[in-house]
Enzyme design. Structure first.
Site, mmCIF file in Angstrom:
data_model
loop_
_atom_site.group_PDB
_atom_site.id
_atom_site.type_symbol
_atom_site.label_atom_id
_atom_site.label_comp_id
_atom_site.label_asym_id
_atom_site.label_seq_id
_atom_site.Cartn_x
_atom_site.Cartn_y
_atom_site.Cartn_z
ATOM 1 C CD GLU A 118 -2.902 -1.236 0.207
ATOM 2 O OE1 GLU A 118 -3.030 -0.238 -0.521
ATOM 3 O OE2 GLU A 118 -3.606 -2.251 0.079
ATOM 4 C CB CYS A 129 -2.023 6.764 2.081
ATOM 5 S SG CYS A 129 -3.389 5.724 2.631
#
Length: 465
Positions: A208, A242
């Protein structure tokens, strides 16, 4: 590190982790850990990031607990062998299933920006799938890492889950070990190192890695609501998210029209002084503070721009008339800076997005379904939000993950079970009826070939032209 991994591997070999009872007990233990130690966890997050309690509760603790509840509701069904039908001719003889098998010993490398959620949500998926795990919290959020190291062994047997704290040397030693799965959240540079280490053992990975998540604001959008949702999503956790909006694409006119709404929203959110507000976090450390400050071009700042290194404080900052060549567009910002790039129309925005790396998230604000369809059908991203930001991370019914440079693989809900399990193909038949498949055995003939083709062929539907 080798001793730790071998201990977990021996525990996995006992087959205890494969039962529904063991899996559900581990998830309930994590839920109990969160309930009984919330104050200590909130204090650690405050020390690491000056994270407001509401952000810690809503965007960390509640997300973990919601994922646990969702998993417990469905786990018994998810882990059962899933019956699937073979082609029509085979159904009388064969039964086919998909068996979800735990992979073994997993390594979970957490991130510093949401040090609870991005460590424990993957762990929930690994344990729900019947695995053992080594948990490596981020050393950049040291207080949260220490609390996890102290608390996890009190609630989960260390023979099945082990916490390893430390920095680059410890992580490097861990990556030298053979794991059955590695789950990493962080930047792409380290992601590549993780992937290279995993390749030595043919270990599957989920990476990720984030990226520059764009936002397109159309002239049909409700600009006040857009400003509120953008400001919340961008400046929560001081922009260290993020999937936070990274930059804005809109026309020159829309850029000017939304500015007063952004100023209004900032005052509503933070009052006269953002620095004194208890609803605003801080940058994680001085290195990231310096990096973010270096991305700000003060000549293009229209809101914010203030900073205080002693407090690792950078005010919510908006920059107008940014170009693709500016420093702020050279990397993921991961901080409270929101640049605007002007485009002439949505097609130009789509072309700009498609000319860059595929982002972890893409957001569009508009009041026109045609615009929604254009972006949905003509762009690629890990997730796509229409008229809102960030909230997709809270839905267990959809996968969370990147694509291309923004990541590999996904998780959340059933998708975590898929990630941390081997989906084994199972075929079952009996000794009865072997004469029905005599044509597969030598000696071969044209007649046997034709029967074998028929027996293994999918029938075409008469409704398909």
């Amino acid at each position: 590190m080798e001793v730790i991994v071998n201990t977990l591997r021996k525990s996995f070999a006992t087959n205890l982790t494969k039962s529904y009872e063991w899996r559900s007990a581990q998830l309930l233990a994590i839920e109990k850990l969160l309930d009984e130690n919330q104050t200590e966890l909130l204090d650690a997050l405050k020390q690491d990031l000056n994270k407001p309690n509401q952000e810690s509760i809503v965007l960390e603790i509640s997300l973990i607990k919601n994922g646990i509840v969702h998993c417990l509701k469905n786990l018994k069904t998810w882990v059962q062998p899933q019956k699937v039908n073979p082609i029509f001719q085979a159904r009388a003889v064969y039964s086919t299933y998909i068996q979800y098998q735990p992979l073994g010993v997993c390594l979970i490398i957490g991130a510093w920006n949401y040090p609870l959620m991005l460590t424990l949500v993957p762990l929930v998926g690994a344990l729900a799938s019947g695995n053992c795990a080594v948990v490596k919290p981020s050393e950049l959020s040291p207080n949260t890492a220490k609390v996890l190291e102290k608390l996890l062994p009190k609630y989960i047997d260390s023979d099945f889950v082990r916490v390893v704290n430390g920095g680059v040397p410890e992580t490097t030693k861990l990556l030298e070990q053979k794991f059955d799965h590695i789950f990493y959240t962080g930047n792409g540079t380290v992601g590549r190192i993780v992937m290279q280490a995993a390749a030595k053992h043919m270990t599957p990975v989920v990476l990720e890695c984030g990226g520059k998540s764009p936002v397109y604001i159309d002239e049909t959008a409700d600009l006040l609501v857009t400003a509120k949702r953008l400001a919340w999503g961008k400046f929560a956790n001081a922009g260290q998210t993020c999937i936070a909006p990274d930059y804005i694409l809109c026309t020159k006119e829309t850029q000017e029209k939304i500015l007063p709404f952004l100023k209004q929203v900032f005052e509503e959110f933070y009052g006269d002084s953002v620095k004194k507000s208890d609803s605003y976090a801080r940058i994680v450390n001085e290195r990231h503070f310096d990096r973010i400050l270096n991305l700000i071009d003060q000549s293009k700042v229209v809101v914010g721009g203030e900073s205080d290194k002693s407090q690792k404080f950078i005010a919510p900052t908006v920059m107008f008339n940014v170009t693709p060549e500016d420093k702020v567009m050279s990397e993921e910002i991961f901080g409270p800076v929101l640049p605007f790039i002007t485009v002439n129309n949505r097609q130009e925005a789509i072309d700009f997005i498609n000319s860059r790396d595929k982002p972890l998230a893409l957001y569009v604000f508009a009041n026109d379904d045609k615009i929604y369809e254009d972006f949905q059908n003509n762009t690629t991203s890990g997730s796509f939000g229409y008229n809102d930001v960030l909230v997709q991370v809270g839905f267990e019914c959809v996968p969370f993950g990147g694509v291309g440079e923004s990541g590999i693989g996904n998780y959340h809900g059933k998708f975590s079970i898929d990630t941390f399990s081997h989906q084994r193909a199972v075929l079952k038949t009996s000794f009865f009826g072997d004469s029905l498949s005599y044509f597969r055995y030598p000696p071969y003939s044209e007649s046997k070939t034709n029967k074998a083709i028929w027996a293994s062929s999918e029938f075409k539907s008469c409704n398909i032209l």
